[in-house]
Design a protein around this motif. Structure first.
Motif, PDB file in Angstrom:
ATOM      1  N   VAL A   2       1.186  -1.354  -0.043  1.00 39.96           N
ATOM      2  CA  VAL A   2       0.135  -0.228  -0.273  1.00 39.96           C
ATOM      3  C   VAL A   2       0.597   1.317  -0.338  1.00 39.96           C
ATOM      4  O   VAL A   2       2.122   1.275   0.942  1.00 39.96           O
ATOM      5  CB  VAL A   2      -1.341   0.035   1.754  1.00 39.96           C
ATOM      6  CG1 VAL A   2      -1.811   1.085   1.069  1.00 39.96           C
ATOM      7  CG2 VAL A   2      -1.766  -1.121   1.355  1.00 39.96           C
ATOM      8  N   SER A   3       0.436   2.544  -0.683  1.00 36.74           N
ATOM      9  CA  SER A   3       1.614   3.186  -0.955  1.00 36.74           C
ATOM     10  C   SER A   3       0.434   4.859  -0.285  1.00 36.74           C
ATOM     11  O   SER A   3      -0.396   4.554  -0.372  1.00 36.74           O
ATOM     12  CB  SER A   3       1.909   3.763  -2.093  1.00 36.74           C
ATOM     13  OG  SER A   3       0.678   3.523  -3.415  1.00 36.74           O
ATOM     14  N   GLY A   4       1.347   5.227   0.083  1.00 39.51           N
ATOM     15  CA  GLY A   4       0.307   7.182   0.455  1.00 39.51           C
ATOM     16  C   GLY A   4       0.966   7.885   0.591  1.00 39.51           C
ATOM     17  O   GLY A   4       2.653   8.384   0.600  1.00 39.51           O
ATOM     18  N   HIS A   5       0.654   9.223   1.490  1.00 36.90           N
ATOM     19  CA  HIS A   5       1.407  10.259   1.877  1.00 36.90           C
ATOM     20  C   HIS A   5       0.908  10.322   3.776  1.00 36.90           C
ATOM     21  O   HIS A   5      -0.209  10.392   3.506  1.00 36.90           O
ATOM     22  CB  HIS A   5       1.361  11.619   0.990  1.00 36.90           C
ATOM     23  CG  HIS A   5       1.723  12.498   1.347  1.00 36.90           C
ATOM     24  ND1 HIS A   5       3.215  12.619   0.563  1.00 36.90           N
ATOM     25  CD2 HIS A   5       1.719  13.676   2.187  1.00 36.90           C
ATOM     26  CE1 HIS A   5       3.793  13.866   1.452  1.00 36.90           C
ATOM     27  NE2 HIS A   5       3.317  14.614   1.740  1.00 36.90           N
ATOM     28  N   ALA A   6       1.897  10.684   4.175  1.00 36.44           N
ATOM     29  CA  ALA A   6       1.859  11.275   5.740  1.00 36.44           C
ATOM     30  C   ALA A   6       2.279  12.750   5.682  1.00 36.44           C
ATOM     31  O   ALA A   6       2.841  13.397   5.688  1.00 36.44           O
ATOM     32  CB  ALA A   6       2.363  10.614   6.654  1.00 36.44           C
ATOM     33  N   ARG A   7       1.421  13.505   6.575  1.00 36.12           N
ATOM     34  CA  ARG A   7       1.752  14.941   7.011  1.00 36.12           C
ATOM     35  C   ARG A   7       1.581  15.357   8.340  1.00 36.12           C
ATOM     36  O   ARG A   7       0.564  14.352   9.207  1.00 36.12           O
ATOM     37  CB  ARG A   7       1.541  15.971   6.195  1.00 36.12           C
ATOM     38  CG  ARG A   7       2.070  17.073   6.803  1.00 36.12           C
ATOM     39  CD  ARG A   7       0.892  18.123   5.932  1.00 36.12           C
ATOM     40  NE  ARG A   7      -0.330  18.329   6.265  1.00 36.12           N
ATOM     41  CZ  ARG A   7      -1.427  18.317   5.338  1.00 36.12           C
ATOM     42  NH1 ARG A   7      -1.586  17.686   4.179  1.00 36.12           N
ATOM     43  NH2 ARG A   7      -2.526  18.198   6.057  1.00 36.12           N
ATOM     44  N   ASN A   8       2.088  15.962   9.509  1.00 32.36           N
ATOM     45  CA  ASN A   8       2.396  16.528  11.018  1.00 32.36           C
ATOM     46  C   ASN A   8       2.812  17.530  10.947  1.00 32.36           C
ATOM     47  O   ASN A   8       4.041  17.631  10.061  1.00 32.36           O
ATOM     48  CB  ASN A   8       2.199  15.302  11.929  1.00 32.36           C
ATOM     49  CG  ASN A   8       1.530  15.239  13.006  1.00 32.36           C
ATOM     50  OD1 ASN A   8       0.640  16.144  12.885  1.00 32.36           O
ATOM     51  ND2 ASN A   8       1.209  14.728  13.685  1.00 32.36           N
TER      52      ASN A   8
END
Length: 226
Positions: free
Chosen positions: A181-187
């Motif tokens: 599974v691929s994706g993008h995260a931000r915080n």
């Protein structure tokens, strides 16, 4: 500059919130034609619990979140009275595509370890023995703009500003059976505050953006920010 404080909670998908999963990888092919004909649901695909995160395109940058209008203080300074207006609202976000993904909290835990925000020997958040970090909370609110009111000891045409340091990266989560599974995260990681004099050139990128928004004549009629 202040570090974040608070307690984290798990989160559950769709732009910012992901489905939780704790069992081994499985497909949704178990729902056969007969099951559909009867109107019964087949097995629900869940994320595997023992996969591996790989991170790429990691970026860190300071973002302006609020700025005040200029205030003229005389020699000796004093307390700034004007409020800060918000120009950006930082928020944690986890997006995934290609199949079931781990929870947002697990994903942010991995990102936190990757960036050094989280110092833990645990391989996953689930293995952290109940310990929590604000960075893993996908519902963490943006910091308040007036947490730190500045009292300058010198006069001038002064502007106060606030900001955060944001981190973001792309991820790929691979299960032992090869599914990914691929994706993008931000915080955001730290809450920033500063002060500039409109008669001087600011030394930081945040200060220069604050000056463009408040010190320059056209600032008031410009866009309010992202």
């Amino acid at each position: 500059m202040r570090g974040m404080v608070g307690r984290a909670c798990g989160a559950g998908l769709v732009v910012g919130v992901l489905m939780t999963g704790s069992t081994a990888c499985s497909g949704d092919s178990g729902q056969d034609e007969a099951g559909r004909a009867r109107g019964t649901a087949g097995p629900v695909a869940t994320a595997c619990a023992n996969g591996t995160f790989t991170w790429s395109h990691l970026t860190e940058r300071d973002r302006l979140t609020g700025v005040s209008d200029p205030e003229r203080l005389g020699e000796g300074g004093g307390a700034l009275q004007g409020p800060l207006r918000r120009v950006h609202t930082p928020s944690p976000s986890v997006r995934a595509q290609g199949g079931p993904a781990p929870s947002a909290a697990e994903t942010l835990f991995s990102l936190g370890k990757k960036t050094g925000v989280i110092d833990s020997d645990a391989r996953t958040l689930a293995e952290a023995g109940g310990e929590t970090w604000p960075f893993t909370d996908v519902r963490q609110p943006a910091p308040k703009l007036d947490n730190d009111r500045v009292k300058p000891d010198a006069g001038g045409e002064l502007v106060q500003y606030a900001g955060v340091r944001e981190v973001s990266a792309d991820f790929r989560y691979r299960c032992p059976d090869g599914r990914t599974v691929s994706g993008h995260a931000r915080n955001w990681t730290v809450d920033l505050a500063g002060l500039i004099d409109c008669d001087e050139r600011p030394g930081s990128a945040l200060g220069r953006e604050a000056a463009r928004r408040s010190c320059e004549p056209a600032a008031a009629s410009g866009p309010s920010g992202a």
